[in-house]
Scaffold this active site. Structure first.
Site, mmCIF file in Angstrom:
data_model
loop_
_atom_site.group_PDB
_atom_site.id
_atom_site.type_symbol
_atom_site.label_atom_id
_atom_site.label_comp_id
_atom_site.label_asym_id
_atom_site.label_seq_id
_atom_site.Cartn_x
_atom_site.Cartn_y
_atom_site.Cartn_z
ATOM 1 N N TYR A 14 0.808 -1.221 0.000
ATOM 2 C CA TYR A 14 0.000 0.000 0.000
ATOM 3 C C TYR A 14 0.844 1.276 0.000
ATOM 4 O O TYR A 14 0.311 2.370 -0.090
ATOM 5 C CB TYR A 14 -0.910 0.032 1.233
ATOM 6 C CG TYR A 14 -1.910 -1.092 1.274
ATOM 7 C CD1 TYR A 14 -2.979 -1.140 0.388
ATOM 8 C CD2 TYR A 14 -1.785 -2.102 2.210
ATOM 9 C CE1 TYR A 14 -3.897 -2.171 0.428
ATOM 10 C CE2 TYR A 14 -2.702 -3.148 2.264
ATOM 11 C CZ TYR A 14 -3.752 -3.172 1.371
ATOM 12 O OH TYR A 14 -4.661 -4.193 1.413
ATOM 13 N N HIS A 19 -4.517 6.060 -1.357
ATOM 14 C CA HIS A 19 -5.109 6.015 -0.016
ATOM 15 C C HIS A 19 -4.067 6.284 1.078
ATOM 16 O O HIS A 19 -4.426 6.559 2.204
ATOM 17 C CB HIS A 19 -5.738 4.639 0.197
ATOM 18 C CG HIS A 19 -7.132 4.655 0.752
ATOM 19 N ND1 HIS A 19 -7.960 5.757 0.784
ATOM 20 C CD2 HIS A 19 -7.861 3.639 1.305
ATOM 21 C CE1 HIS A 19 -9.125 5.434 1.319
ATOM 22 N NE2 HIS A 19 -9.087 4.162 1.653
ATOM 23 N N PHE A 61 -5.534 -0.455 9.737
ATOM 24 C CA PHE A 61 -6.045 -0.317 8.383
ATOM 25 C C PHE A 61 -7.078 0.804 8.383
ATOM 26 O O PHE A 61 -7.624 1.190 9.410
ATOM 27 C CB PHE A 61 -6.611 -1.620 7.801
ATOM 28 C CG PHE A 61 -5.523 -2.611 7.458
ATOM 29 C CD1 PHE A 61 -4.833 -2.510 6.260
ATOM 30 C CD2 PHE A 61 -5.179 -3.616 8.344
ATOM 31 C CE1 PHE A 61 -3.820 -3.391 5.954
ATOM 32 C CE2 PHE A 61 -4.168 -4.507 8.044
ATOM 33 C CZ PHE A 61 -3.486 -4.388 6.845
ATOM 34 N N ASN A 63 -10.172 1.398 7.567
ATOM 35 C CA ASN A 63 -11.562 1.330 8.019
ATOM 36 C C ASN A 63 -11.738 1.394 9.528
ATOM 37 O O ASN A 63 -12.850 1.577 10.006
ATOM 38 C CB ASN A 63 -12.231 0.066 7.484
ATOM 39 C CG ASN A 63 -12.345 0.084 5.971
ATOM 40 O OD1 ASN A 63 -11.979 1.052 5.308
ATOM 41 N ND2 ASN A 63 -12.841 -0.988 5.422
ATOM 42 N N ASP A 88 -6.630 11.336 1.939
ATOM 43 C CA ASP A 88 -6.900 11.445 0.508
ATOM 44 C C ASP A 88 -8.359 11.834 0.309
ATOM 45 O O ASP A 88 -9.207 11.523 1.138
ATOM 46 C CB ASP A 88 -6.612 10.113 -0.196
ATOM 47 C CG ASP A 88 -7.480 8.975 0.337
ATOM 48 O OD1 ASP A 88 -7.379 8.672 1.544
ATOM 49 O OD2 ASP A 88 -8.261 8.401 -0.443
ATOM 50 N N ASN A 109 -13.952 5.749 4.420
ATOM 51 C CA ASN A 109 -14.121 4.863 5.577
ATOM 52 C C ASN A 109 -13.227 5.228 6.757
ATOM 53 O O ASN A 109 -13.594 4.990 7.901
ATOM 54 C CB ASN A 109 -13.910 3.414 5.168
ATOM 55 C CG ASN A 109 -15.061 2.904 4.326
ATOM 56 O OD1 ASN A 109 -16.189 3.349 4.470
ATOM 57 N ND2 ASN A 109 -14.773 1.987 3.416
#
Length: 183
Positions: A14, A19, A61, A63, A88, A109
């Site tokens: 990632y 993100h 993470f 969320n 973002d 999220n």
């Protein structure tokens, strides 16, 4: 003391995704500071402390970012106006940088989680990453790497954001909006 939170996802895959622009900003800020790493498992975060501020990259993470923000906020007894979240924003063109307090999560999220854990009245630094052609492809779009062209422009955007965050710690948000909104 301010808590500056960069939103993103942990893991090498990632690292250069849209993100993770919040993580990228935190990494750049902390490079130039003398910080100490704070190891406390219930913070759910990579947390560094400078002489005056805390810099967080939640390890939950995206969320579940609110878990980390809430734990740090409560431990350090921080007021909402002392929390700055960098994230973002697909509703802004690539390279746009805007600021606001409160508001909706816009389907993000990470913001949804923070709002649910601490409320909405924190400072938001919104970094535009553009949006996909197909609205149904949002998750893929934000979880894909920036293009080479975008990566070339990103250092200037991050530097601009870093200067804005420095100003946010000592100036009214309206002044920061006037000086640092990048369109």
């Amino acid at each position: 003391m301010h808590l500056i939170v960069g939103l993103g996802n942990i893991g090498d895959k990632y690292q250069l995704t849209r993100h993770n622009v919040g993580f990228m900003v935190i990494d750049e800020i902390t490079k130039s500071l003398t910080t100490s790493n704070i190891q406390k498992s219930n913070f759910h975060s990579t947390l560094e402390k400078s002489a005056y501020d805390l810099y967080s990259k939640p390890t939950t993470f995206m969320n579940n970012s609110g878990m980390a923000v809430q734990a740090i906020k409560e431990y350090y007894k921080l007021d909402m106006e002392d929390i700055i979240v960098i994230h973002d924003d697909i509703d802004l063109p690539f390279g746009t940088v805007k600021f606001k307090i409160g508001g909706g999560h816009g389907g993000h999220n990470g913001l949804r989680s923070i709002d649910a854990h601490i409320g909405k009245e924190y400072i938001r630094v919104r970094i535009g990453v553009g949006k996909p052609q197909d609205k149904a492809d949002v998750a893929n779009y934000v979880l894909n790497n920036f293009s080479k062209e975008e990566l070339n422009k990103l250092p200037d955007i991050i530097l601009h954001t870093m200067n804005a965050i420095k100003a946010l710690k000592s100036e009214d948000i309206e002044q920061v909006k006037t000086k640092f909104t990048l369109k």
